[in-house]
Design an enzyme around this catalytic site. Structure first.
Site, mmCIF file in Angstrom:
data_model
loop_
_atom_site.group_PDB
_atom_site.id
_atom_site.type_symbol
_atom_site.label_atom_id
_atom_site.label_comp_id
_atom_site.label_asym_id
_atom_site.label_seq_id
_atom_site.Cartn_x
_atom_site.Cartn_y
_atom_site.Cartn_z
ATOM 1 N N HIS A 1 0.830 -1.204 0.000
ATOM 2 C CA HIS A 1 0.000 0.000 0.000
ATOM 3 C C HIS A 1 0.864 1.255 0.000
ATOM 4 C CE1 HIS A 1 0.487 1.749 4.047
ATOM 5 N NE2 HIS A 1 0.775 0.507 4.394
ATOM 6 N N CYS A 2 0.215 2.354 -0.345
ATOM 7 C CA CYS A 2 0.782 3.688 -0.182
ATOM 8 C C CYS A 2 -0.362 4.563 0.295
ATOM 9 C CB CYS A 2 1.458 4.182 -1.470
ATOM 10 S SG CYS A 2 0.424 4.123 -2.947
ATOM 11 N N ALA A 3 -0.381 5.824 -0.015
ATOM 12 C CA ALA A 3 -1.470 6.685 0.454
ATOM 13 C C ALA A 3 -2.766 6.405 -0.301
ATOM 14 C CB ALA A 3 -1.079 8.155 0.330
ATOM 15 N N MET A 4 -2.690 6.363 -1.631
ATOM 16 C CA MET A 4 -3.890 6.175 -2.444
ATOM 17 C C MET A 4 -3.959 4.818 -3.143
ATOM 18 S SD MET A 4 -4.195 9.988 -4.071
ATOM 19 C CE MET A 4 -5.668 9.589 -4.972
ATOM 20 N N GLY A 5 -2.872 4.057 -3.115
ATOM 21 C CA GLY A 5 -2.870 2.758 -3.778
ATOM 22 C C GLY A 5 -2.818 2.843 -5.280
ATOM 23 N N SER B 1 0.214 4.788 -7.136
ATOM 24 C CA SER B 1 1.520 5.053 -7.733
ATOM 25 C C SER B 1 2.658 4.266 -7.089
ATOM 26 C CB SER B 1 1.802 6.563 -7.680
ATOM 27 O OG SER B 1 3.020 6.881 -8.310
ATOM 28 N N ARG B 2 3.008 4.586 -5.847
ATOM 29 C CA ARG B 2 4.153 3.923 -5.201
ATOM 30 C C ARG B 2 3.927 2.432 -5.032
ATOM 31 N NH1 ARG B 2 4.325 8.445 -0.520
ATOM 32 N NH2 ARG B 2 2.132 8.433 -1.118
#
Length: 195
Positions: free
Chosen positions: A128-132, A134-135
């Protein structure tokens, strides 16, 4: 037939990494909006910060490993201590969703974390990242390229069939470089001895 289709249909010894513009056309193929988390490969999920912090849902899905691609106090500050009351194994990557951020040094450590988790037949991994978008998707794509021997085109098709993804322009270029390295310098297992 689109150019990107032509790239993946080529014989392996003639494969060429497509330009970023062609790769971007492959990404948003899932109808509807992305949820908080989606299973993008068997037992591998991509999600956002809400999914990462919802321990009840993670336990219901039997998530055993969490790879946070937005680790750190200025990002999604969970860490091992957040999951201490669960059986979740945690790995954090302090990355920023900026085209100028070099995520490539984290490709192999993150891919190896996923691979080691997947060696257990009961493991389930949330990346995961903040919004799912990009990263986290960049690290899952790198894993599929490094350890599943997929081309970048095939990895994007596999993931975007289940979740809309959008690595930023810088990350996409870094993935293109990885694709070229893996493709023109042999398989992932022989690339600089990194497995």
């Amino acid at each position: 037939m689109s150019k990107a289709t032509r790239y993946s249909a080529s014989p392996p010894d003639r494969y060429e990494t497509p330009p970023a513009s062609e790769l971007q056309r492959l990404m948003w193929t899932k109808k509807g909006t992305s949820g908080h988390l989606d299973e993008v490969q068997p037992r591998i999920y991509i999600g956002d910060m809400y999914a990462a912090k919802d321990k009840r849902t993670l336990q219901a899905l039997h998530i055993t490993h969490v790879l946070n691609a937005a680790d750190g106090k200025f990002n999604v500050n969970t860490g091992s201590s957040f999951y201490r009351d669960t059986r979740i194994t945690y790995h954090g990557v302090e990355a920023f969703d900026m085209a100028t951020f070099n995520l490539s040094p984290f490709f192999y450590p993150a891919a190896n974390f996923i691979k080691n988790a997947m060696s257990s037949p009961t493991a389930r991994v949330l990346v995961h990242c903040a919004m799912g978008l990009s990263r986290s998707s960049t690290l899952v794509l790198a894993y599929l390229m490094i350890h599943q021997n997929m081309t970048l085109v095939d990895a994007i098709k596999a993931v975007s069939a289940n979740r809309n993804i959008s690595p930023n322009h810088g990350f996409l270029e870094q993935l293109r470089e990885l694709d070229k390295q893996l493709h023109y310098q042999g398989t992932s297992s022989s690339l600089n001895g990194k497995t």
